[in-house]
Structure formats: structure tokens, C-alpha cells
Design an enzyme around this catalytic site. Sequence first.
Site, PDB file in Angstrom:
ATOM      1  N   GLY A  18     -21.892   3.093 -43.821  1.00 35.80           N
ATOM      2  CA  GLY A  18     -20.539   3.656 -43.796  1.00 35.80           C
ATOM      3  C   GLY A  18     -19.535   2.711 -43.161  1.00 35.80           C
ATOM      4  O   GLY A  18     -18.387   2.597 -43.607  1.00 35.80           O
ATOM      5  N   ARG A  37     -17.482  12.693 -36.186  1.00 38.01           N
ATOM      6  CA  ARG A  37     -17.849  13.815 -35.307  1.00 38.01           C
ATOM      7  C   ARG A  37     -17.413  13.513 -33.876  1.00 38.01           C
ATOM      8  O   ARG A  37     -17.456  12.348 -33.440  1.00 38.01           O
ATOM      9  CB  ARG A  37     -19.363  14.025 -35.330  1.00 38.01           C
ATOM     10  CG  ARG A  37     -19.867  14.377 -36.699  1.00 38.01           C
ATOM     11  CD  ARG A  37     -21.249  14.947 -36.625  1.00 38.01           C
ATOM     12  NE  ARG A  37     -22.293  13.933 -36.574  1.00 38.01           N
ATOM     13  CZ  ARG A  37     -23.569  14.204 -36.776  1.00 38.01           C
ATOM     14  NH1 ARG A  37     -23.951  15.447 -37.022  1.00 38.01           N
ATOM     15  NH2 ARG A  37     -24.482  13.241 -36.725  1.00 38.01           N
ATOM     16  N   LYS A 134     -32.450  13.651 -53.015  1.00 37.96           N
ATOM     17  CA  LYS A 134     -31.260  12.979 -53.570  1.00 37.96           C
ATOM     18  C   LYS A 134     -31.015  13.434 -55.010  1.00 37.96           C
ATOM     19  O   LYS A 134     -29.871  13.620 -55.431  1.00 37.96           O
ATOM     20  CB  LYS A 134     -31.428  11.455 -53.476  1.00 37.96           C
ATOM     21  CG  LYS A 134     -31.371  10.958 -52.023  1.00 37.96           C
ATOM     22  CD  LYS A 134     -31.350   9.434 -51.891  1.00 37.96           C
ATOM     23  CE  LYS A 134     -31.156   9.029 -50.426  1.00 37.96           C
ATOM     24  NZ  LYS A 134     -31.061   7.588 -50.199  1.00 37.96           N
TER      25      LYS A 134
HETATM   26  N1  LIG Z   1     -31.544   0.709 -49.713  1.00 41.08           N
HETATM   27  C1  LIG Z   1     -32.004   0.594 -48.491  1.00 41.08           C
HETATM   28  O1  LIG Z   1     -32.757  -0.339 -48.176  1.00 41.08           O
HETATM   29  C2  LIG Z   1     -31.584   1.599 -47.462  1.00 41.08           C
HETATM   30  C3  LIG Z   1     -31.948   1.458 -46.125  1.00 41.08           C
HETATM   31  C4  LIG Z   1     -31.472   2.410 -45.204  1.00 41.08           C
HETATM   32  C5  LIG Z   1     -30.688   3.478 -45.638  1.00 41.08           C
HETATM   33  N2  LIG Z   1     -30.374   3.587 -46.970  1.00 41.08           N
HETATM   34  C6  LIG Z   1     -29.528   4.711 -47.468  1.00 41.08           C
HETATM   35  O2  LIG Z   1     -28.177   4.458 -47.076  1.00 41.08           O
HETATM   36  C7  LIG Z   1     -27.491   5.721 -46.876  1.00 41.08           C
HETATM   37  C8  LIG Z   1     -26.794   5.650 -45.507  1.00 41.08           C
HETATM   38  O3  LIG Z   1     -27.783   5.492 -44.513  1.00 41.08           O
HETATM   39  P1  LIG Z   1     -27.505   4.733 -43.131  1.00 41.08           P
HETATM   40  O4  LIG Z   1     -28.831   4.239 -42.642  1.00 41.08           O
HETATM   41  O5  LIG Z   1     -26.359   3.796 -43.264  1.00 41.08           O
HETATM   42  O6  LIG Z   1     -27.066   5.973 -42.207  1.00 41.08           O
HETATM   43  P2  LIG Z   1     -26.848   5.968 -40.617  1.00 41.08           P
HETATM   44  O7  LIG Z   1     -26.686   4.590 -40.095  1.00 41.08           O
HETATM   45  O8  LIG Z   1     -27.904   6.840 -40.016  1.00 41.08           O
HETATM   46  O9  LIG Z   1     -25.428   6.693 -40.479  1.00 41.08           O
HETATM   47  C9  LIG Z   1     -25.271   8.030 -40.793  1.00 41.08           C
HETATM   48  C10 LIG Z   1     -23.808   8.388 -40.618  1.00 41.08           C
HETATM   49  O10 LIG Z   1     -23.622   9.740 -41.043  1.00 41.08           O
HETATM   50  C11 LIG Z   1     -22.922  10.432 -40.036  1.00 41.08           C
HETATM   51  N3  LIG Z   1     -23.305  11.857 -40.054  1.00 41.08           N
HETATM   52  C12 LIG Z   1     -24.553  12.342 -39.945  1.00 41.08           C
HETATM   53  N4  LIG Z   1     -24.537  13.687 -40.011  1.00 41.08           N
HETATM   54  C13 LIG Z   1     -23.229  14.044 -40.148  1.00 41.08           C
HETATM   55  C14 LIG Z   1     -22.566  15.281 -40.240  1.00 41.08           C
HETATM   56  N5  LIG Z   1     -23.247  16.422 -40.212  1.00 41.08           N
HETATM   57  N6  LIG Z   1     -21.222  15.297 -40.380  1.00 41.08           N
HETATM   58  C15 LIG Z   1     -20.529  14.118 -40.414  1.00 41.08           C
HETATM   59  N7  LIG Z   1     -21.113  12.896 -40.325  1.00 41.08           N
HETATM   60  C16 LIG Z   1     -22.446  12.866 -40.179  1.00 41.08           C
HETATM   61  C17 LIG Z   1     -23.337   9.765 -38.751  1.00 41.08           C
HETATM   62  O11 LIG Z   1     -22.396  10.105 -37.757  1.00 41.08           O
HETATM   63  P3  LIG Z   1     -22.749  10.106 -36.168  1.00 41.08           P
HETATM   64  O12 LIG Z   1     -22.404   8.730 -35.702  1.00 41.08           O
HETATM   65  O13 LIG Z   1     -21.848  11.167 -35.646  1.00 41.08           O
HETATM   66  O14 LIG Z   1     -24.200  10.433 -36.023  1.00 41.08           O
HETATM   67  C18 LIG Z   1     -23.322   8.311 -39.181  1.00 41.08           C
HETATM   68  O15 LIG Z   1     -22.011   7.813 -39.167  1.00 41.08           O
HETATM   69  C19 LIG Z   1     -28.574   6.812 -46.994  1.00 41.08           C
HETATM   70  O16 LIG Z   1     -28.481   7.425 -48.257  1.00 41.08           O
HETATM   71  C20 LIG Z   1     -29.894   6.047 -46.879  1.00 41.08           C
HETATM   72  O17 LIG Z   1     -30.949   6.657 -47.608  1.00 41.08           O
HETATM   73  C21 LIG Z   1     -30.795   2.683 -47.881  1.00 41.08           C
END
Ligand SMILES: NC(=O)c1ccc[n+]([C@@H]2O[C@H](COP(=O)([O-])OP(=O)(O)OC[C@H]3O[C@@H](n4cnc5c(N)ncnc54)[C@H](OP(=O)(O)O)[C@@H]3O)[C@@H](O)[C@H]2O)c1
Length: 309
Positions: A18, A37, A134
Site C-alpha cells: 500500500g 486506522r 481471494k
Molecule cells: N506476491 C507476493 O509475493 C506477495 C507477498 C506478500 C503479500 N502479497 C499480497 O499483497 C497484498 C498486500 O499485502 P501486504 O503484505 O502489503 O500487507 P501488509 O503489509 O500487512 O499491510 C496491510 C495494510 O492493510 C491495513 N489494514 C488491515 N486491516 C485493515 C482494516 N480493517 N481497515 C483498514 N486498513 C486495514 C493495515 O493497516 P494497519 O497499519 O492499521 O495495520 C496495513 O496498512 C495482499 O493481497 C497479499 O496477499 C503478495
Amino acid sequence: MAETKSKILIIGVTGNLGFELAKASLSALHRTFGLVRDSALSDPKKLHKVQLLSDAGLTVFKGSLEDEMSLIEALNQVDVVICAVSSKQVHCQKLLISAIKRAGCIKRFFPSEFGSDPDKTRVFELDHDFYSRKSEIRRLVEAEGIPYTYICCNFYTSYLLPSLVQPGLQTPPRDNVSIFGDGNVKGVFVKECDVAAFTISTVDDPRTLNKTLYLRPPGNTLSLNELVDIWETKIGKSLERIYISEEELLKKIHETPYPDNMQMVFIYSVFVKGDQTYFDINSSNGVEGSQLYPHIKYTTISEYLDTLL
Ligand SMILES: NC(=O)c1ccc[n+]([C@@H]2O[C@H](COP(=O)([O-])OP(=O)(O)OC[C@H]3O[C@@H](n4cnc5c(N)ncnc54)[C@H](OP(=O)(O)O)[C@@H]3O)[C@@H](O)[C@H]2O)c1
């Protein structure tokens, strides 16, 4: 020009992808908003991210995926929503989808995907519903008639590539290397900032409306044998290649408790089953990012491996 560009709401700007999406959106001159949040603002690292983005022009809305009023208020001020919550929070998008339907002003929604195509993977008996969750969100978006783009970027470079796809290692091997299957099945790695740049390029592009954007850049679509070849050239040394058969890998997956076995499940899916590359993009309602946006100078795997030397 800037005023003709869609206003983008990003959910998850304090997270890994993000944050990159918000940076890419701001540098592409979209008016960019983040739903943040309250709890994130009391975490110094997350607060720092929010401050960096705010200094670059991000407008912060306080709220959460559980707070419908905060969602409606934010949705009413934007055109496009990109959700980047983690895989564990995929189901939390259900209220957002119904709020998007109610708001009626959203021209395009990007659900949190950013990996292999969940409708194409063939490891459902091993993945603890990782992909079916998903897919379920996709079906909900389609049933509600919400315009969408799905982003299938395959692996991030920060996932598995730093160890040259060696589960449990943090750095690439210099003596021997495990190769899963016959080592000839291709997978894809794309750097997160490039995933973000491709994603933001699709926002106002009619060629990607109600389609899946697949990222399979030629320099980043490689088999394990090809990956090791590149690494050997860089370090000037041949590694002993230890081939792990499909049966041996499956045995290790079953012997290792969940979630510790998930890295091996992803390796099995991608480098044994070929889940990122076995299908034709054009016949899958898809378009390929590096063909659509040749101006994006993405980081190749070879360039990424240079940073590990
Ligand atoms: N292709 C790959 O190799 C790979 C690897 C990892 C992830 N991914 C995918 O990438 C996507 C993003 O993952 P990520 O690892 O970047 O996520 P992440 O770093 O865990 O970040 C999640 C974000 O969502 C926010 N969030 C969580 N619950 C929420 C809620 N209820 N309301 C509002 N905001 C909320 C969190 O806010 P807070 O800061 O408040 O917690 C944080 O900003 C996912 O679909 C994942 O499956 C892909």
C-alpha cells in the site's frame, strides 16, 4: 492534465504494498487518499510512513474496513479504490464491496490480490483457502456489477528471491542449492515498486477495465535452473544442485505444520505445478503489463540479484 486523472483511495498505505501504491499514485499526479486506522498513528514506523506520504500530497481519511460510515465518507470523494490489506484480511473487504455498491460513484475497484491468479492456482488441497478467499471476493465484485481490475503480479522480489528460493535462508546460497522439481518450470518475480507503477498505470486505461493485469515481464520470468545459472555467473562459481522431487517436496509440506509450510506450498504451486505461467493470458480475459506499458523500466531479476552480491 492532473485534474483529468482519477482520484484514488488506497486502503493499506501503512503496509508494504500500500505504501508503494500511494507513492506511485502521487508521483503519477493522481489526487491520492489513504484510509488509515487510528491504531496505525500510534505506531512510530507507520506514523512515519503516513508523514512521508502526507508531505508528498496524500490526504488521510481516518477509518477502517469495519466502519461503514468512514468508508462511505471516503468513497464519496474518490473515483477509484485500491485495497492492499494482507491476505489474512481479504474477507474484511466484504463491507467495502457493499459500501462501494451503495456509494455508486466508484469507476473501478482493485481488490487485494497482488500474487498468482487465485482462479488459476491448483493447490487448493494444500493452501488453507489462501486462494479461494481471494476468488470469493472476485465473485462478489462481479455479482455486484462493480467495475474492476485484478492485479496478478506473481511473486514480489522481496519474497523468496533474496534466498534464491531456498526456504528458511535469508541470503542466496554460495555452495549448494535446492532445486524443486526438474527446475525447468518458470515463475515470475516483480519488485513491489514496479507492481505499484504498473497498477497505477491501469487506473484510467480502458484496456484494463474488467480485466486481469498479469505481470510476466520477459526479464523476470525464469525457471529455477535459469535463476541459478544467473547467480552462478554473478558469483563466478558453480553450485552443487540438489534436486528435490515433487514427492519429496509434498512430503515436507505435509510434515511441516501450517503456516510454516506455506513457503513450500507457494514454491510447489509456482515452480512444480507452473501455476503462474501454464495458461495463456489472452484467453484468460487478461492483458500483460510490460506489453501494455513498455515505458515502465522495471527492475529485472538480474539487476535485483546484483543487490545481493
Ligand atoms: N506476491 C507476493 O509475493 C506477495 C507477498 C506478500 C503479500 N502479497 C499480497 O499483497 C497484498 C498486500 O499485502 P501486504 O503484505 O502489503 O500487507 P501488509 O503489509 O500487512 O499491510 C496491510 C495494510 O492493510 C491495513 N489494514 C488491515 N486491516 C485493515 C482494516 N480493517 N481497515 C483498514 N486498513 C486495514 C493495515 O493497516 P494497519 O497499519 O492499521 O495495520 C496495513 O496498512 C495482499 O493481497 C497479499 O496477499 C503478495
